[in-house]
Write an enzyme that holds these catalytic residues in place. Structure first.
Site, short mmCIF file in Angstrom:
data_model
loop_
_atom_site.label_atom_id
_atom_site.label_comp_id
_atom_site.label_asym_id
_atom_site.label_seq_id
_atom_site.Cartn_x
_atom_site.Cartn_y
_atom_site.Cartn_z
N GLU A 75 0.82 -1.21 0.00
CA GLU A 75 0.00 0.00 0.00
C GLU A 75 0.86 1.27 0.00
OE1 GLU A 75 -3.55 -0.23 0.88
OE2 GLU A 75 -3.99 1.90 1.11
N ASP A 76 1.94 1.27 0.75
CA ASP A 76 2.67 2.51 1.00
C ASP A 76 4.08 2.59 0.41
OD1 ASP A 76 0.48 3.40 2.40
OD2 ASP A 76 1.23 2.80 4.36
#
Ligand code: MN
Length: 489
Positions: A75-76
Site C-alpha cells: 500500500e505505501d
C-alpha cells in the site's frame, strides 16, 4: 522496539520455531520503507515492528507476525504484492493481500456501520488472521495518534469504538478490546479519563492493596489445605468500563467502585467448583450475582465462574474462578488456539457460531459477488448483534424484541421484565431491535410470571418456550386452587 526483541518474544511462545523468516521480513520492510517517516517524526518501520510485536503478545503464529511486519508494504511503498508473494510464499502473501484489500475503512457515521462490519466479516472469512493484524495495526496507530489533528483523532477513536471494539468482543479477545477502549476513552473524553485515572490509580490504590491482602490472608490457609495449585490475583477494572457503568447507572465513582475484584486460576474444572465452595463457606454469597459460565458459556465462548460475596467489612467482593486454559481463551480469544489447533478446524474449536456460519456460506459459494449477496441474506439480513450494558454481545434473529433479548440473557430477566432502555432511551418491550443497539432490561422484582401477550410478538424459540412454560405452571396453580383434592403441591 527492535527486531531482536520481537524474535525473542516470539520464541517464548513457540519453542524451537525457525524465526529466520521474521528477520527476512523485517529486512525487506526496512528496505521498502527506507526514508519514510511517520507523522510523529520517527522512522516508518517502527509502526510495522510494533504491530508485529502486538501480534506476538496475543501469541500469533509465525506467518501472521511476518505479515504484520510487511502489512503496509504494498500500500505505501514501491514494492508490490507480487514481490512479497514471490519472496515469502503464498501463505504470508495471502495475509498481506487480505490486509491490503481491507484497506482503510473509512468512518462515515452510524449508517455505514453495517457496511463496515460486512467488510471486516468478509476479510475474516478469507482468513481470520487478517483481522488480528488489522486490530494490532489499529492499536499501534491509536497509541501514536497524538501527532494527528484533534478532529481526526476523535474520528478514528469513534470508529474504533463502533466497529473494531465490538468485533474484538465477538471474537472474545478481551485483551485487545480493553486496550482499544481505554485509548479511545482518553481521546474522546480526556477530562473524564484523567479524572477517573487519578481516582482509580492514585487515590484508591492503597485501600485496594490493603483489602486484597486481607482477603488473601483469610483465603490462603483454606486453599492450601486442599492441595490445589492456585494463583490469586487482583483484577484491575478498565477505566472505560467503570466510566460506562457510571453513565449507564447514573452513579458516581464511589458508588461504582465499591466492588473489589479478584481472580483465582486453578488447573482443572473440578478445582474451580471446589474453590467456589471454599469461598462460599468463608463468606456469605450474594446469590443473585452468581454466574456459571462454565456450564453455560457466553455466546463468544467466555468461560468462568463468577460470584460476589460479602467479604471482610461486609464489602462486596467479586471473584472470577477459572482454569488456566479458560483464562488464556478469555484474554486472547480465538488467538489462544490458533497456533496449535490448525488441523482441527480452520480457527480452532472455539470459534463462535456466527463465524462458523460465515465460513459455511463461503464454502458453498466461490464467486465473490455471489458471496456478498449470500452473506447479506444469510448472515446479516436475518441476524443482529445486540449489546448488554456490560458490553456482552447477544446474537439474535432480526426483528427480535427486548423480550427476546431479556430471555437470551437469563430466564429470570425475561420473566420479570417490566420496561426497557434502548441506547439509554426508554423503549417499548415489543419494538424491533436494531444491529448494535445497547439494551438494558428493567425488571420488576415481585413479578412471578411473564405476560402471555408477549407470545404475540417474540421471535426466538427460547423466549416462546419460557413464556409457555410459565403459562402451564400458572394455569396449573389456578386449577389446583379450585380442585380441593389437588391442593397443596
Ligand atoms: Mn499500518
Amino acid at each position: 522496539m527492535t527486531i531482536e526483541r520481537l524474535i525473542k518474544k516470539f520464541a517464548e511462545n513457540h519453542h524451537g520455531a525457525d524465526t529466520d523468516i521474521l528477520q527476512k521480513a523485517y529486512d525487506f520492510a526496512v528496505a521498502a520503507h527506507e526514508g519514510q517517516l511517520r507523522k510523529t517524526g520517527e522512522p516508518y518501520i517502527n509502526h510495522p515492528l510494533h504491530t508485529a510485536y502486538l501480534l506476538t503478545e496475543i501469541k500469533a503464529d509465525l506467518s501472521t507476525v511476518a505479515a504484520g511486519l510487511l502489512h503496509d508494504v504494498p500500500e505505501d511503498t514501491d514494492r508490490t504484492l507480487e514481490e512479497v508473494e514471490r519472496e515469502f510464499g503464498p501463505e504470508i502473501g495471502n495475509l498481506v493481500k487480505g490486509i491490503t484489500k481491507l484497506g482503510k475503512i473509512k468512518y462515515r457515521g452510524i449508517e455505514r456501520y453495517r457496511e463496515n462490519l460486512k467488510k471486516m466479516f468478509l476479510a475474516m472469512t478469507n482468513d481470520l488472521r487478517v483481522i488480528f493484524i488489522k486490530f494490532c495495526d489499529r492499536l499501534n496507530n491509536l497509541r501514536t495518534i497524538e501527532s494527528l489533528p484533534e478532529e481526526k483523532q476523535k474520528r478514528i477513536a469513534r470508529e474504533t469504538l463502533e466497529i473494531y471494539v465490538p468485533i474484538a468482543g465477538l471474537l472474545g479477545i478481551s485483551r485487545l478490546k480493553w486496550q482499544m477502549e481505554d485509548i479511545c476513552f482518553k481521546i474522546l473524553y480526556p477530562d473524564e479519563f484523567h479524572d477517573l485515572e487519578y481516582k482509580y490509580e492514585v487515590e484508591k490504590k492503597v485501600e485496594r492493596n490493603q483489602f486484597f491482602q486481607r482477603v488473601k490472608n483469610d483465603l490462603t490457609p483454606k486453599l492450601k489445605e486442599t492441595g490445589i495449585d492456585y494463583e490469586i490475583e487482583m483484577r484491575f477494572k478498565h477505566l472505560y468500563s467503570i466510566y460506562k457503568k457510571m453513565q449507564e447507572k447514573n452513579r458516581k465513582f464511589d458508588e461504582i467502585y465499591d466492588v473489589f475484584a479478584l481472580r483465582i486460576i486453578v488447573p482443572t474444572v473440578n478445582d474451580c467448583y471446589k474453590v467456589l465452595g471454599i469461598i462460599h463457606t468463608l463468606w456469605k454469597p450474594n446469590s443473585s450475582r452468581f454466574k456459571d459460565y462454565i456450564a453455560v458459556p457466553k455466546p463468544n465462548g467466555y468461560k468462568s465462574l463468577h460470584t460476589t460475596i460479602y467479604g471482610p467489612e461486609e464489602k462486596a467482593t467479586e471473584f472470577q474462578i477459572r482454569t488456566k486454559e479458560m483464562h488464556e481463551e478469555n484474554v486472547y480469544g480465538l488467538a489462544a488456539h490458533w497456533y496449535y489447533k490448525h488441523d482441527e478446524d480452520k480457527f480452532g474449536y472455539t470459534s463462535p457460531k456466527w463465524v462458523k456460519e460465515i465460513i459455511e456460506v463461503q464454502k458453498e459459494v466461490l464467486d465473490t459477488d455471489e458471496l456478498v449477496k449470500k452473506i447479506k441474506l444469510d448472515v446479516f439480513q436475518d441476524r443482529i448483534f445486540v449489546f448488554s450494558p456490560k458490553g456482552d454481545v447477544f446474537e439474535l434473529p432480526e426483528k427480535s424484541t427486548p423480550i427476546d433479548f431479556a430471555y437470551a440473557v437469563h430466564s429470570n430477566i425475561g420473566n420479570k421484565a417490566a420496561s426497557v432502555l434502548i441506547n439509554n432511551k426508554l423503549g417499548k418491550l415489543d419494538q424491533e431491535l436494531k444491529n448494535g443497539d445497547m439494551v438494558k432490561i428493567i425488571t420488576e422484582k415481585n413479578r412471578e410470571y411473564p405476560n402471555q401477550d408477549w407470545l404475540k410478538f417474540v421471535k426466538t424459540r427460547r423466549a416462546k418456550d419460557r413464556i409457555k412454560q410459565y403459562a402451564k405452571k400458572s394455569s396449573l396453580t389456578r386449577i389446583k386452587r379450585f380442585i380441593p383434592g389437588l391442593k397443596g403441591k
